[in-house]
Enzyme design. Sequence first.
Site, PDB file in Angstrom:
ATOM      1  N   LYS A 139       0.839  -1.188   0.000  1.00 22.71           N
ATOM      2  CA  LYS A 139       0.000   0.000   0.000  1.00 22.71           C
ATOM      3  C   LYS A 139       0.880   1.245   0.000  1.00 22.71           C
ATOM      4  O   LYS A 139       1.990   1.151   0.547  1.00 22.71           O
ATOM      5  CB  LYS A 139      -0.953   0.035   1.199  1.00 22.71           C
ATOM      6  CG  LYS A 139      -0.361  -0.257   2.577  1.00 22.71           C
ATOM      7  CD  LYS A 139       0.761   0.533   3.162  1.00 22.71           C
ATOM      8  CE  LYS A 139       0.750   1.987   3.311  1.00 22.71           C
ATOM      9  NZ  LYS A 139       2.021   2.512   3.963  1.00 22.71           N
ATOM     10  N   TYR A 224      -4.390   4.236   6.139  1.00 24.41           N
ATOM     11  CA  TYR A 224      -4.900   3.313   7.171  1.00 24.41           C
ATOM     12  C   TYR A 224      -6.234   3.805   7.727  1.00 24.41           C
ATOM     13  O   TYR A 224      -7.130   3.003   8.026  1.00 24.41           O
ATOM     14  CB  TYR A 224      -3.888   3.151   8.310  1.00 24.41           C
ATOM     15  CG  TYR A 224      -2.698   2.311   7.944  1.00 24.41           C
ATOM     16  CD1 TYR A 224      -2.760   0.922   7.970  1.00 24.41           C
ATOM     17  CD2 TYR A 224      -1.498   2.907   7.562  1.00 24.41           C
ATOM     18  CE1 TYR A 224      -1.662   0.145   7.626  1.00 24.41           C
ATOM     19  CE2 TYR A 224      -0.396   2.138   7.216  1.00 24.41           C
ATOM     20  CZ  TYR A 224      -0.481   0.761   7.248  1.00 24.41           C
ATOM     21  OH  TYR A 224       0.603  -0.011   6.900  1.00 24.41           O
TER      22      TYR A 224
HETATM   23  P1  NDP Z   1      12.490   1.608   2.083  1.00 21.32           P
HETATM   24  O1  NDP Z   1      13.040   2.902   1.582  1.00 21.32           O
HETATM   25  O2  NDP Z   1      12.972   1.112   3.385  1.00 21.32           O
HETATM   26  O3  NDP Z   1      12.762   0.462   1.009  1.00 21.32           O
HETATM   27  C1  NDP Z   1      12.382   0.592  -0.324  1.00 21.32           C
HETATM   28  C2  NDP Z   1      13.302  -0.276  -1.183  1.00 21.32           C
HETATM   29  O4  NDP Z   1      12.861  -0.159  -2.535  1.00 21.32           O
HETATM   30  C3  NDP Z   1      14.747   0.167  -1.202  1.00 21.32           C
HETATM   31  O5  NDP Z   1      15.504  -0.335  -0.124  1.00 21.32           O
HETATM   32  C4  NDP Z   1      15.232  -0.381  -2.526  1.00 21.32           C
HETATM   33  O6  NDP Z   1      15.556  -1.761  -2.368  1.00 21.32           O
HETATM   34  C5  NDP Z   1      13.975  -0.328  -3.415  1.00 21.32           C
HETATM   35  N1  NDP Z   1      14.026   0.776  -4.384  1.00 21.32           N
HETATM   36  C6  NDP Z   1      13.910   0.624  -5.722  1.00 21.32           C
HETATM   37  N2  NDP Z   1      13.986   1.794  -6.345  1.00 21.32           N
HETATM   38  C7  NDP Z   1      14.152   2.736  -5.388  1.00 21.32           C
HETATM   39  C8  NDP Z   1      14.326   4.148  -5.431  1.00 21.32           C
HETATM   40  N3  NDP Z   1      14.302   4.838  -6.584  1.00 21.32           N
HETATM   41  N4  NDP Z   1      14.462   4.806  -4.266  1.00 21.32           N
HETATM   42  C9  NDP Z   1      14.463   4.148  -3.086  1.00 21.32           C
HETATM   43  N5  NDP Z   1      14.327   2.791  -2.995  1.00 21.32           N
HETATM   44  C10 NDP Z   1      14.186   2.082  -4.143  1.00 21.32           C
HETATM   45  O7  NDP Z   1      10.914   1.752   2.076  1.00 21.32           O
HETATM   46  P2  NDP Z   1       9.855   0.855   2.866  1.00 21.32           P
HETATM   47  O8  NDP Z   1      10.311  -0.546   2.831  1.00 21.32           O
HETATM   48  O9  NDP Z   1       9.568   1.463   4.160  1.00 21.32           O
HETATM   49  O10 NDP Z   1       8.540   1.045   1.956  1.00 21.32           O
HETATM   50  C11 NDP Z   1       8.361   0.358   0.732  1.00 21.32           C
HETATM   51  C12 NDP Z   1       6.873   0.197   0.430  1.00 21.32           C
HETATM   52  O11 NDP Z   1       6.265  -0.556   1.470  1.00 21.32           O
HETATM   53  C13 NDP Z   1       6.095   1.498   0.338  1.00 21.32           C
HETATM   54  O12 NDP Z   1       5.111   1.411  -0.654  1.00 21.32           O
HETATM   55  C14 NDP Z   1       5.440   1.628   1.706  1.00 21.32           C
HETATM   56  O13 NDP Z   1       4.239   2.369   1.696  1.00 21.32           O
HETATM   57  C15 NDP Z   1       5.178   0.176   2.035  1.00 21.32           C
HETATM   58  N6  NDP Z   1       5.138  -0.082   3.480  1.00 21.32           N
HETATM   59  C16 NDP Z   1       4.104  -0.803   3.998  1.00 21.32           C
HETATM   60  C17 NDP Z   1       4.032  -1.065   5.336  1.00 21.32           C
HETATM   61  C18 NDP Z   1       2.926  -1.883   5.887  1.00 21.32           C
HETATM   62  O14 NDP Z   1       2.827  -1.998   7.105  1.00 21.32           O
HETATM   63  N7  NDP Z   1       2.088  -2.499   5.064  1.00 21.32           N
HETATM   64  C19 NDP Z   1       5.041  -0.553   6.268  1.00 21.32           C
HETATM   65  C20 NDP Z   1       6.129   0.144   5.618  1.00 21.32           C
HETATM   66  C21 NDP Z   1       6.156   0.370   4.272  1.00 21.32           C
HETATM   67  P3  NDP Z   1      16.759  -2.433  -3.196  1.00 21.32           P
HETATM   68  O15 NDP Z   1      17.992  -1.747  -2.685  1.00 21.32           O
HETATM   69  O16 NDP Z   1      16.680  -3.847  -2.830  1.00 21.32           O
HETATM   70  O17 NDP Z   1      16.509  -2.173  -4.646  1.00 21.32           O
END
Ligand code: NDP
Length: 374
Positions: A139, A224
């Site tokens: 989401k 949420y």
């Molecule tokens: P993070 O920034 O921690 O991680 C995102 C990951 O996406 C990065 O580590 C990277 O992984 C990859 N990525 C690919 N392209 C990009 C870019 N251009 N810039 C930055 N990162 C990129 O974010 P979150 O994990 O917190 O959030 C990711 C998604 O999950 C969002 O949509 C958020 O809303 C959702 N979310 C949902 C939650 C829930 O409880 N359901 C809780 C937290 C987040 P790599 O290095 O492996 O390519």
Amino acid sequence: MKTRRIFLQKASLSALALATPTFNTLSAMTESFTLPTNEPQILRVAIMGLGSYGTRVAEAIQKCTRTKLTGVISGTPSKVEDWKKKYDIPAKNCYNYENFDAVKNNPDIDAIYVITPNALHKDQVIRVAKAGKHAICEKPMAVNAEDGQAMVDACKAAGVQLLIGYRMHFEPNTLEVIRMRKAGEFGDIRFFQGLCGFVIGDPTQWRLDPVLSGGGAMMDIGIYAINGARYMIGEEPVWVTAQETKSNPEKFKEGIDETITFQFGFPSGATASCLSTYYMNYLDKFYLNGSKGWVEMKPSTGYGPIKGETHKGPLNEPIVTHQTVQMDEMAAIIFDGKKPEVPVNGEEGVKDMKIIDAIFKAVKTGEKVSLKLT
Ligand code: NDP
């Protein structure tokens, strides 16, 4: 029901097989047939985006009974190396953002869980669909309803499922409140309040970049309260009003909402009043009021434990790891056609995106915006 392939050597040819034990000869002398079994089918998932939430999901999957982490898609080779070792993932199941379409030919992966910045979800899910794999998407599913609908359409065209990571739809205390509401224990529902927020840190993160996030607190945490208003009340809103305030326009640039208060009206006459913010801590609360009772959940959407008090006493359902239950339930949805109590399909995601579009419109125009979600 899953079937198990059993290979039996034809008894009459077994002696010849022993005399000429080559693979081809043996396979020519075998016949295969399928026997029914009650073993549940395991969902083999690759995670795309090995960030903070992807890491949490990977850990949660380790406790799943029906889901297994079998692959990764990442732009960071060092993370891939770490995950390969930690989760015993073979090199052939590791991809990057350029080459992951090749997952089409990988029989070890049934579904890809997209856990990347919001604005990337649309293209990534469409590519997953074109590769013939089921898509699970975090989401908000996209940055507007039009993109969300394109994702739904692409998955339909490819004959794969699209599920959104709405973990609260599987959380036991939340499900108990929904059960109570359906059983009439709260009477006629009259009001919902949803407060969702936290103070966000690092100003350089993607969440504060409108190109990658598609919005600020609303996309991240306000969703949420939107989704909660819908499953707590059990109706779809028919109008929305909204107001925005900003304490720090430098940090929260154009296109990044800091604080939005918004209100919904529902067909029954029930109303909702919600707050979404990156400016206040200690905000994770749902309150539902009916003619015969009430429930207050606090925390209501954090990772848990979810706690709640009702007019009858406390909510006492089991404490679970949300993502473990979510993934096993998603395996049942994908393989067994199980219908969850509250949908988690792409259409459910599009409804939330339509509401977010309407909230942004209401903020901009100052008008009451009508909604038609059913
Ligand atoms: P993070 O920034 O921690 O991680 C995102 C990951 O996406 C990065 O580590 C990277 O992984 C990859 N990525 C690919 N392209 C990009 C870019 N251009 N810039 C930055 N990162 C990129 O974010 P979150 O994990 O917190 O959030 C990711 C998604 O999950 C969002 O949509 C958020 O809303 C959702 N979310 C949902 C939650 C829930 O409880 N359901 C809780 C937290 C987040 P790599 O290095 O492996 O390519």
